[in-house]
Each structure stands twice: as structure tokens, then as C-alpha cells.
Motif scaffolding. Structure first.
Motif, short mmCIF file in Angstrom:
data_model
loop_
_atom_site.label_atom_id
_atom_site.label_comp_id
_atom_site.label_asym_id
_atom_site.label_seq_id
_atom_site.Cartn_x
_atom_site.Cartn_y
_atom_site.Cartn_z
N GLY A 1 -12.23 14.27 -4.70
CA GLY A 1 -12.12 12.87 -4.30
C GLY A 1 -11.77 12.73 -2.83
O GLY A 1 -12.28 13.47 -1.99
N LEU A 2 -10.89 11.80 -2.51
CA LEU A 2 -10.50 11.56 -1.13
C LEU A 2 -9.85 12.80 -0.50
O LEU A 2 -9.89 12.97 0.72
N HIS A 3 -9.26 13.64 -1.34
CA HIS A 3 -8.55 14.83 -0.86
C HIS A 3 -9.42 16.08 -0.95
O HIS A 3 -8.91 17.19 -0.87
N ASN A 4 -10.70 15.90 -1.10
CA ASN A 4 -11.61 17.01 -1.35
C ASN A 4 -11.39 18.18 -0.39
O ASN A 4 -11.43 18.02 0.83
N GLY A 5 -11.14 19.34 -0.99
CA GLY A 5 -10.96 20.53 -0.19
C GLY A 5 -9.55 21.09 -0.25
O GLY A 5 -8.86 20.99 -1.28
N LEU A 6 -9.08 21.64 0.87
CA LEU A 6 -7.81 22.37 0.92
C LEU A 6 -6.68 21.44 1.35
O LEU A 6 -6.04 21.64 2.38
#
Length: 254
Positions: free
Chosen positions: A28-33
């Protein structure tokens, strides 16, 4: 996706890295690390991301991060804090092997420091407030208290918002020129009563003024590189309800 930390020869061979959003499990909005414990992300995902970040730089080390408050407070670590304890402040220094110092950012400038000969390292969170208040100066003083020599200390400024992406108002400019009229050189005219601020150049100036002669500025714009970095300002401009944080790390191996 493999995590490939951004590094600089200036800090080599000390384990370090400026990480972005690649290689994590958040969605979502925090996609990734996303490593931000204060974000509205799944906590298990954040913890997994923090583990992955640690292992990409210094596997098995004890990762220590701060409860960051946009200050000039530097925290000296002689022992590792208890699990899940985050000291309050905006810089960390240590001379203890096995500790991995982490600074979280989403447009502010992360700064990593080292005196390899003394075995003393530091990491600072230099947003505009902390930079103006002297967080880098506080980091250097704390490193010297552990035996570092300012003449040997090197520093690297990691990914942060670039001048082309950082528009500020006249009151913001006035804060900097009140501290030093010469600070006006870090601002470029924009639309009426607005300016573009070069945070990276200002932090580099503060380091040079403090006597640090070897500084690497990596020139990575967090705002403009959507797929590579999290950005608070970009999320704000998009009216997104939350945003991720990337991490910059430096540690001393056992």
C-alpha cells in the motif's frame, strides 16, 4: 527484491548504508522497506523490514534507533538499550562493536560519521530544525568525548529532499538569516514570497564550518524519486494519510 544499500568510499571499510524503499515487505502507501514504527503500517511488516535492513549492512548486529524529535540532542551509547527502547534525540554515537546505529528519514537529511582509527561512529537526523539548531555539531562533540579526533572524522550526507523540490515561505528564510545573514545563499527565489531551500548544502556547510574537511554529499532527492524513496512532503502534497520512512545505518563489527 535484493536490498542494495547506497554506500560511499569515504566511510569504507566501516559497515554502513543508506537504504531506500526497495526490498521490503510492506504494501500500500508504505510499499517496500518501511522501517517507521510510528507509521500506520503493519507492525510485523515494519519489524521484518528493520531486520532485513540490519542484515543488509551488519548481519546479527543490535539495531538501535531513536525517538526522533527534530532537536540537536545527541545520545551516546555505551551499552545497547533494552529491546524496543528508543532513546529520545536526533543523533547517536558509539564506540561499541556490535551496535548498528539507525536514523530514519522521509526528506530530512541523514548524516553518517566515522573516525575509523578511534573506532567511533555517529549518525544524525538533520531536518531543517535540527540542522539549524546544530545537531551535527552535537554529534561531533559527542564523538570527541569518546576519543574521536575531529581532524580524522569523515561524514556522508544521504538521500534528502533537494532544493528543486523544497519550496519554503519567507518566514522560513527569516529563521535562517536571523541565525546568520550569509545563510541566504542556501535559498533560491521561487514564486512570490517563496524560496527553494538547499538542505543538503546547508548541512554540508555546517560540517565544514565545524572543521570536517572530508564530506560526501550523495545528491539523492527523496521527493522526486517516487519508486526509490519515501517522502513526507510528497505524501502531504498527494493528501495521503500516511507515509513510510527509510533508514540509514552505520555500525562497528564485533
Amino acid at each position: 527484491m535484493t536490498i542494495t544499500p547506497l554506500t560511499t568510499p569515504l566511510l569504507t571499510p566501516i559497515p554502513h548504508g543508506f537504504l531506500g524503499r526497495h526490498g521490503g515487505v510492506s504494501t500500500g502507501l508504505h510499499n517496500g522497506l518501511n522501517v517507521g514504527l510510528g507509521s500506520e503500517d503493519d507492525r510485523d511488516a515494519v519489524q521484518e523490514n528493520r531486520t532485513r535492513a540490519r542484515d543488509a549492512v551488519l548481519p546479527g548486529a543490535r539495531l538501535v534507533t531513536l525517538y526522533q524529535i527534530h532537536s540537536a540532542e545527541a545520545v551516546t551509547l555505551r551499552t545497547a538499550p533494552e529491546d524496543d527502547v528508543r532513546p529520545e534525540g536526533d543523533a547517536l554515537v558509539t564506540d561499541r562493536p556490535g551496535l548498528l546505529l539507525g536514523i530514519l528519514t522521509a526528506d530530512c537529511a541523514p548524516v553518517l560519521f566515522a573516525d575509523a582509527q578511534a573506532g567511533v561512529i555517529g549518525a544524525a537526523h538533520a531536518g531543517w530544525k535540527g540542522a539549524l539548531a546544530g545537531v551535527t555539531d552535537a554529534t561531533l562533540a559527542a564523538m570527541e568525548a569518546l576519543g574521536a579526533d575531529r581532524a580524522r572524522i569523515v561524514a556522508a550526507i544521504g538521500p534528502c529532499i533537494a532544493r528543486t523540490s523544497y519550496e519554503v515561505d519567507a518566514a522560513f528564510l527569516a529563521r535562517f538569516t536571523a541565525a546568520d545573514p550569509a545563510n541566504e545563499r542556501f535559498f533560491q527565489p521561487a514564486r512570490a514570497d517563496h524560496h527553494r531551500f538547499d538542505l543538503e548544502a546547508y548541512v554540508a556547510h555546517r560540517l565544514a564550518a565545524a572543521g570536517i574537511t572530508r564530506v560526501a554529499a550523495l545528491g539523492q532527492d527523496t521527493y522526486a524519486q517516487t519508486d526509490r524513496y519515501f517522502s513526507y512532503r510528497r505524501a502531504t502534497h498527494r493528501a495521503e494519510p500516511s507515509y513510510g520512512r527509510q533508514i540509514s545505518l552505520i555500525g562497528l563489527p564485533d
